[in-house]
Design a protein around this motif. Structure first.
Motif, PDB file in Angstrom:
ATOM      1  N   MET A 114      31.561  16.318  -8.246  1.00 12.69           N
ATOM      2  CA  MET A 114      31.680  18.388  -8.045  1.00 12.69           C
ATOM      3  C   MET A 114      31.352  19.068  -8.441  1.00 12.69           C
ATOM      4  SD  MET A 114      36.525  19.513  -8.335  1.00 12.69           S
ATOM      5  CE  MET A 114      36.191  18.201  -7.236  1.00 12.69           C
ATOM      6  N   ARG A 115      30.200  20.063  -7.680  1.00 11.41           N
ATOM      7  CA  ARG A 115      30.209  21.041  -8.787  1.00 11.41           C
ATOM      8  C   ARG A 115      30.942  21.913  -9.098  1.00 11.41           C
ATOM      9  NH1 ARG A 115      26.535  23.067  -3.183  1.00 11.41           N
ATOM     10  NH2 ARG A 115      28.938  23.638  -2.901  1.00 11.41           N
ATOM     11  N   LEU A 116      30.149  22.753  -9.942  1.00 13.15           N
ATOM     12  CA  LEU A 116      30.951  23.810 -10.677  1.00 13.15           C
ATOM     13  C   LEU A 116      31.598  25.015 -10.009  1.00 13.15           C
ATOM     14  CD1 LEU A 116      31.529  24.174 -14.279  1.00 13.15           C
ATOM     15  CD2 LEU A 116      29.861  26.052 -14.348  1.00 13.15           C
ATOM     16  N   LEU A 117      31.689  25.696  -8.811  1.00 15.24           N
ATOM     17  CA  LEU A 117      32.086  26.472  -8.053  1.00 15.24           C
ATOM     18  C   LEU A 117      32.878  25.735  -7.404  1.00 15.24           C
ATOM     19  CD1 LEU A 117      28.483  28.652  -6.579  1.00 15.24           C
ATOM     20  CD2 LEU A 117      30.117  28.936  -8.342  1.00 15.24           C
ATOM     21  N   SER A 118      32.009  24.857  -6.966  1.00 14.81           N
ATOM     22  CA  SER A 118      33.574  24.064  -5.958  1.00 14.81           C
ATOM     23  C   SER A 118      35.059  23.865  -7.021  1.00 14.81           C
ATOM     24  CB  SER A 118      33.700  23.010  -5.054  1.00 14.81           C
ATOM     25  OG  SER A 118      33.133  22.117  -6.438  1.00 14.81           O
ATOM     26  N   PHE A 119      34.449  23.427  -8.132  1.00 21.11           N
ATOM     27  CA  PHE A 119      35.436  23.679  -9.632  1.00 21.11           C
ATOM     28  C   PHE A 119      36.533  24.051  -9.756  1.00 21.11           C
ATOM     29  CE2 PHE A 119      36.121  22.267 -14.327  1.00 21.11           C
ATOM     30  CZ  PHE A 119      37.568  21.266 -13.591  1.00 21.11           C
ATOM     31  N   LEU A 120      35.782  25.285  -9.777  1.00 22.27           N
ATOM     32  CA  LEU A 120      36.379  26.622 -10.665  1.00 22.27           C
ATOM     33  C   LEU A 120      37.234  27.137  -9.527  1.00 22.27           C
ATOM     34  CD1 LEU A 120      33.834  27.460 -12.759  1.00 22.27           C
ATOM     35  CD2 LEU A 120      36.047  26.499 -13.716  1.00 22.27           C
ATOM     36  N   PHE A 121      36.946  26.917  -8.245  1.00 21.59           N
ATOM     37  CA  PHE A 121      37.348  28.002  -7.259  1.00 21.59           C
ATOM     38  C   PHE A 121      37.399  27.945  -5.940  1.00 21.59           C
ATOM     39  CE2 PHE A 121      33.508  30.524 -10.430  1.00 21.59           C
ATOM     40  CZ  PHE A 121      34.721  31.708 -10.016  1.00 21.59           C
ATOM     41  N   SER A 122      37.467  26.242  -5.658  1.00 24.27           N
ATOM     42  CA  SER A 122      38.168  25.787  -4.458  1.00 24.27           C
ATOM     43  C   SER A 122      39.463  25.318  -4.857  1.00 24.27           C
ATOM     44  CB  SER A 122      37.483  24.340  -4.277  1.00 24.27           C
ATOM     45  OG  SER A 122      37.480  23.917  -3.076  1.00 24.27           O
ATOM     46  N   PHE A 123      39.985  25.309  -3.453  1.00 22.03           N
ATOM     47  CA  PHE A 123      41.518  25.023  -4.467  1.00 22.03           C
ATOM     48  C   PHE A 123      41.901  23.604  -3.367  1.00 22.03           C
ATOM     49  CE2 PHE A 123      42.406  29.207  -5.207  1.00 22.03           C
ATOM     50  CZ  PHE A 123      43.063  29.676  -5.740  1.00 22.03           C
ATOM     51  N   GLU A 124      40.817  22.796  -3.133  1.00 19.84           N
ATOM     52  CA  GLU A 124      41.050  21.493  -2.849  1.00 19.84           C
ATOM     53  C   GLU A 124      40.319  19.940  -2.853  1.00 19.84           C
ATOM     54  OE1 GLU A 124      38.680  22.076   1.119  1.00 19.84           O
ATOM     55  OE2 GLU A 124      39.601  23.592   2.196  1.00 19.84           O
ATOM     56  N   GLY A 125      40.836  19.077  -2.873  1.00 17.74           N
ATOM     57  CA  GLY A 125      40.654  18.033  -3.604  1.00 17.74           C
ATOM     58  C   GLY A 125      41.249  17.682  -4.828  1.00 17.74           C
ATOM     59  N   ARG A 126      40.831  17.007  -6.045  1.00 15.62           N
ATOM     60  CA  ARG A 126      41.725  16.556  -7.056  1.00 15.62           C
ATOM     61  C   ARG A 126      40.747  15.930  -7.866  1.00 15.62           C
ATOM     62  NH1 ARG A 126      44.735  10.443  -5.012  1.00 15.62           N
ATOM     63  NH2 ARG A 126      42.653   9.794  -4.324  1.00 15.62           N
ATOM     64  N   ILE A 127      42.076  16.361  -9.119  1.00 17.21           N
ATOM     65  CA  ILE A 127      40.767  16.152 -10.305  1.00 17.21           C
ATOM     66  C   ILE A 127      41.577  15.410 -11.294  1.00 17.21           C
ATOM     67  CG2 ILE A 127      39.366  17.625 -10.663  1.00 17.21           C
ATOM     68  CD1 ILE A 127      40.580  19.110 -12.346  1.00 17.21           C
ATOM     69  N   GLY A 128      40.998  14.308 -12.088  1.00 19.38           N
ATOM     70  CA  GLY A 128      41.726  13.571 -13.475  1.00 19.38           C
ATOM     71  C   GLY A 128      42.222  14.267 -14.226  1.00 19.38           C
ATOM     72  N   ARG A 129      43.022  13.774 -14.869  1.00 13.63           N
ATOM     73  CA  ARG A 129      43.907  14.214 -16.006  1.00 13.63           C
ATOM     74  C   ARG A 129      42.271  14.383 -16.606  1.00 13.63           C
ATOM     75  NH1 ARG A 129      46.205  11.687 -20.588  1.00 13.63           N
ATOM     76  NH2 ARG A 129      45.653   9.272 -19.608  1.00 13.63           N
ATOM     77  N   ARG A 130      41.365  13.702 -17.043  1.00 13.92           N
ATOM     78  CA  ARG A 130      40.262  13.555 -18.899  1.00 13.92           C
ATOM     79  C   ARG A 130      39.434  14.766 -17.973  1.00 13.92           C
ATOM     80  NH1 ARG A 130      35.554   9.820 -19.578  1.00 13.92           N
ATOM     81  NH2 ARG A 130      34.808  10.841 -20.802  1.00 13.92           N
ATOM     82  N   THR A 131      39.281  14.611 -16.381  1.00 17.16           N
ATOM     83  CA  THR A 131      39.118  16.025 -15.925  1.00 17.16           C
ATOM     84  C   THR A 131      39.276  17.695 -16.153  1.00 17.16           C
ATOM     85  OG1 THR A 131      37.533  15.363 -14.321  1.00 17.16           O
ATOM     86  CG2 THR A 131      36.763  17.461 -14.132  1.00 17.16           C
ATOM     87  N   TYR A 132      40.263  17.019 -16.154  1.00 14.06           N
ATOM     88  CA  TYR A 132      41.114  18.701 -16.590  1.00 14.06           C
ATOM     89  C   TYR A 132      40.685  19.471 -18.097  1.00 14.06           C
ATOM     90  CZ  TYR A 132      45.703  22.219 -16.848  1.00 14.06           C
ATOM     91  OH  TYR A 132      45.970  22.217 -17.197  1.00 14.06           O
ATOM     92  N   TRP A 133      41.547  18.207 -18.825  1.00 18.60           N
ATOM     93  CA  TRP A 133      41.742  18.680 -19.716  1.00 18.60           C
ATOM     94  C   TRP A 133      39.637  18.338 -21.052  1.00 18.60           C
ATOM     95  CZ3 TRP A 133      44.905  20.175 -22.882  1.00 18.60           C
ATOM     96  CH2 TRP A 133      46.982  20.113 -22.278  1.00 18.60           C
ATOM     97  N   LEU A 134      38.917  17.845 -19.833  1.00 20.00           N
ATOM     98  CA  LEU A 134      37.851  18.098 -21.063  1.00 20.00           C
ATOM     99  C   LEU A 134      36.970  19.165 -19.951  1.00 20.00           C
ATOM    100  CD1 LEU A 134      36.688  14.391 -21.264  1.00 20.00           C
ATOM    101  CD2 LEU A 134      37.370  15.620 -23.311  1.00 20.00           C
ATOM    102  N   TYR A 135      37.395  19.931 -19.277  1.00 21.55           N
ATOM    103  CA  TYR A 135      36.499  20.186 -18.889  1.00 21.55           C
ATOM    104  C   TYR A 135      36.832  22.070 -18.784  1.00 21.55           C
ATOM    105  CZ  TYR A 135      33.040  16.581 -18.502  1.00 21.55           C
ATOM    106  OH  TYR A 135      32.354  15.569 -18.413  1.00 21.55           O
ATOM    107  N   PHE A 136      38.648  21.747 -18.231  1.00 19.76           N
ATOM    108  CA  PHE A 136      38.339  23.204 -17.982  1.00 19.76           C
ATOM    109  C   PHE A 136      39.403  23.433 -19.803  1.00 19.76           C
ATOM    110  CE2 PHE A 136      41.742  26.095 -16.456  1.00 19.76           C
ATOM    111  CZ  PHE A 136      41.149  26.551 -16.166  1.00 19.76           C
ATOM    112  N   VAL A 137      40.522  22.967 -20.025  1.00 17.40           N
ATOM    113  CA  VAL A 137      41.310  23.583 -20.651  1.00 17.40           C
ATOM    114  C   VAL A 137      40.936  23.479 -22.204  1.00 17.40           C
ATOM    115  CG1 VAL A 137      43.241  23.105 -22.726  1.00 17.40           C
ATOM    116  CG2 VAL A 137      43.094  22.700 -19.622  1.00 17.40           C
ATOM    117  N   LEU A 138      40.023  22.379 -22.760  1.00 20.52           N
ATOM    118  CA  LEU A 138      39.029  22.550 -23.597  1.00 20.52           C
ATOM    119  C   LEU A 138      37.986  23.988 -23.712  1.00 20.52           C
ATOM    120  CD1 LEU A 138      38.942  21.101 -26.772  1.00 20.52           C
ATOM    121  CD2 LEU A 138      37.409  19.919 -25.796  1.00 20.52           C
TER     122      LEU A 138
END
Length: 139
Positions: free
Chosen positions: A1-25
């Protein structure tokens, strides 16, 4: 998943690890750096700007996390309930559940490995045999 679609798209799904490591942290690190680097008198203005810049990505990534839990992105509105809402939302976003735990109505951009065919999994002859008898009404 590219960075722009990860940050700005409301479609798709992400796992718990991706959520914590690439967004929350990274978001926590940014907020901590701003809290240390910005002088106290201009902290409020800086915090408001930072909050406005991160609101849309937070909603988009949160919607993807809700999709992984087989919920609508609108489920995030539960966070607006005073006192208990943010705790319920954080529990929902950080819950341990496999992406492939149930049939999900939201498309996945995550590679899900296929199990080898054994008698006991959904591709094996035993499960197909049991499904056949379960559908025909015999037990």
């Amino acid at each position: 998943m590219r960075l722009l679609s990860f940050l700005f798209s409301f479609e798709g799904r992400i796992g718990r690890r991706t959520y914590w490591l690439y967004f929350v942290l990274p978001l926590l690190v940014i907020f901590l750096v701003v809290a240390v680097a910005v002088p106290p008198l201009s902290f409020n203005r800086t915090f408001v700007v930072l909050f406005l810049l991160t609101s849309w990505p937070a909603l988009a990534v949160g919607a993807k996390r809700c999709h992984d839990r087989n919920r609508s992105g609108w489920y995030q509105l539960i966070g607006l309930i005073p006192v208990i809402g943010p705790f319920v939302l954080m529990k929902e976003r950080s819950a341990r559940l496999s992406v492939a735990a149930w049939p999900n109505k939201h498309p996945s951009f995550i590679h899900e490995p296929r199990l080898p065919s054994t008698p006991w999994n959904e591709r094996g002859w035993l499960c197909r045999h049991l499904d056949h008898y379960g559908k025909s009404g015999r037990s």
